[in-house]
Every structure is written in C-alpha cells, then in structure tokens.
Design an enzyme around this catalytic site. Structure first.
Site, short mmCIF file in Angstrom:
data_model
loop_
_atom_site.label_atom_id
_atom_site.label_comp_id
_atom_site.label_asym_id
_atom_site.label_seq_id
_atom_site.Cartn_x
_atom_site.Cartn_y
_atom_site.Cartn_z
N LYS A 131 4.33 45.96 7.60
CA LYS A 131 4.88 47.17 8.20
C LYS A 131 5.95 46.74 9.19
O LYS A 131 5.78 45.77 9.92
CB LYS A 131 3.79 47.95 8.92
CG LYS A 131 4.30 49.20 9.64
CD LYS A 131 3.19 49.89 10.39
CE LYS A 131 3.73 51.08 11.17
NZ LYS A 131 2.67 51.77 11.94
N ALA A 139 10.83 45.19 15.37
CA ALA A 139 11.26 44.80 14.03
C ALA A 139 11.26 43.29 13.86
O ALA A 139 11.37 42.53 14.83
CB ALA A 139 12.65 45.36 13.77
N ASN A 140 11.10 42.85 12.62
CA ASN A 140 11.17 41.43 12.24
C ASN A 140 10.10 40.58 12.91
O ASN A 140 10.26 39.37 13.09
CB ASN A 140 12.56 40.85 12.55
CG ASN A 140 13.67 41.59 11.85
OD1 ASN A 140 13.57 41.90 10.66
ND2 ASN A 140 14.72 41.93 12.58
N ARG A 141 9.00 41.22 13.29
CA ARG A 141 7.87 40.52 13.94
C ARG A 141 8.24 39.91 15.28
O ARG A 141 7.51 39.10 15.82
CB ARG A 141 7.29 39.45 13.01
CG ARG A 141 6.64 40.00 11.75
CD ARG A 141 5.43 40.88 12.09
NE ARG A 141 4.71 41.35 10.92
CZ ARG A 141 4.92 42.51 10.33
NH1 ARG A 141 5.86 43.33 10.79
NH2 ARG A 141 4.20 42.89 9.30
N LEU A 142 9.37 40.30 15.84
CA LEU A 142 9.77 39.82 17.16
C LEU A 142 9.29 40.83 18.21
O LEU A 142 10.07 41.50 18.89
CB LEU A 142 11.28 39.61 17.24
CG LEU A 142 11.82 38.48 16.34
CD1 LEU A 142 13.33 38.38 16.44
CD2 LEU A 142 11.17 37.15 16.71
#
Length: 214
Positions: free
Chosen positions: A9, A190-193
C-alpha cells in the site's frame, strides 16, 4: 503457505515534520487521537496494544482499551491478578501501541506502569454498566476454567445475589497508569520513506525530539 509479499500500500495521506509538532508528545497524541476519531473508519480509536514481559520471560501483547490520558500518562483497567497484572507487578516496563490505519499512523509508547489510586478505580468502576461490573467480579482472568458454562452459571448466581444492590469494585481489579519515557509517532509516507519522530524524556522532564530513519 500463503505468500503475502505482494501485499503493498502506498501511504500518502499526511506528513509529520519538525516544523508542525509541539514540544510535548501528549499534546501531539491528543491532536492525533481526535483527528483519527473525526476522520472515521476506526471503530475503537482508544484500542491499544499493551506489551509486557511475562513471568516466563517471554514478551506478550494484547489489545485493551485506553480509558484516560493526560500530562501524567495513559490509564487502562484490568484484573491485577491476571497474567498481565502479574507481569506488570514483576516488571513495570511496558510498551503501548496504537495503529490508526485510516490515518496511516502509529504511536508507540515506552513507559513505567503503576497502580492508580483506589479512589480513581472506584469512580471508574462505578461508572460501568452492571453487566460489566459483574463480569469483573465473575472472571478469574487468565486462569484455566472448565467450560463456558462455568462462567455463565457464576454470572447468573451473581445477578440474583446483587439484584437491586450496589456492586462494589473487587480489590483485585483496577487501573494502571503508564508514565511515558519515550513516545514515537509514525506517519506513513510514499515509497516507504515514512516519517518517524521520537520524543524521549530528559532528567528535567523536558522532551528531546529526534527524527528516526524509516
């Protein structure tokens, strides 16, 4: 075996920046709690996981309901003779965690648990419905019991015994206050950051604020 590697997600609902946070983590928790409540999609915003170190040396987590929070910390109620209660008596270092999925947020709290004054436990117990009061009296929490019928029979007996009478709080049932030493706020990005901001209490009771890498 079910492969969950494709469960993904993208978190993009909000951000957590040093420029928009208070100096005190309780104030930020208050803000997040009520934002989650107002946003909707969470049936019990006050549901939290309590992790303890058991008498067997293993950590154990379970979901309970937060009943109050203020500048001192976070209060929940339980049976002091339960597995949870005995674990806290033996080792009061606990961890609380909240996951508000609709807001893509987590809060993780490390702290020290202590029993609250009996008068506060009495007042809360008196506010509960009679069924919940009797449930606290009936249940030998965490102990092995022979059957469901065992509980149902005890409950019916107590309903008859206390009909029209006041139900007093059992001495083995009451609240714990968790005084926070560290509070981490996690905001999905976003982007797991993801954003992770950690508050740690200083010796003068001020708070050190740091950003953690996701």
């Amino acid at each position: 075996m079910k492969d969950l590697s494709n469960y993904r997600k993208s978190y993009e609902k909000s951000e957590l920046l040093e420029t928009n946070i208070p100096e005190d983590p309780i104030n930020l928790f208050h803000k997040w709690f009520y934002e989650s409540e107002e946003f909707g999609g969470i049936e019990e915003v006050n549901a939290m996981t309590v992790a303890t170190i058991g008498l067997d040396g293993f950590p154990k987590s379970r979901v309970v309901l937060l009943k109050k929070f203020n500048e001192e910390g976070f209060i929940f109620y339980t049976n002091y003779n339960s597995e949870k209660g005995k674990a806290i008596k033996n080792n009061p270092n606990v961890c609380l965690s909240f996951f508000w999925h609709s807001m893509e947020r987590q809060v993780i709290i490390k702290g020290i648990a202590e029993k609250i004054p009996e008068t506060i436990s009495d007042n809360y117990f008196d506010s509960r419905p009679d069924g919940s009061k009797l449930g606290a009296v009936v249940s030998p929490q965490s102990e092995v019991i022979p059957s469901r019928e065992f509980l149902d029979k005890k409950l019916k007996q107590l309903e008859t015994e206390f009909e029209g009478k006041e139900i007093s709080r059992p001495k083995h049932w009451g609240g714990f206050l968790v005084r926070p030493l560290e509070v981490e706020f996690w905001q999905g990005r976003a982007n797991r950051l993801h954003d992770r901001i950690r508050y740690q209490v200083n010796s003068d009771y001020s708070w050190k604020i740091e950003r953690l890498s996701p």
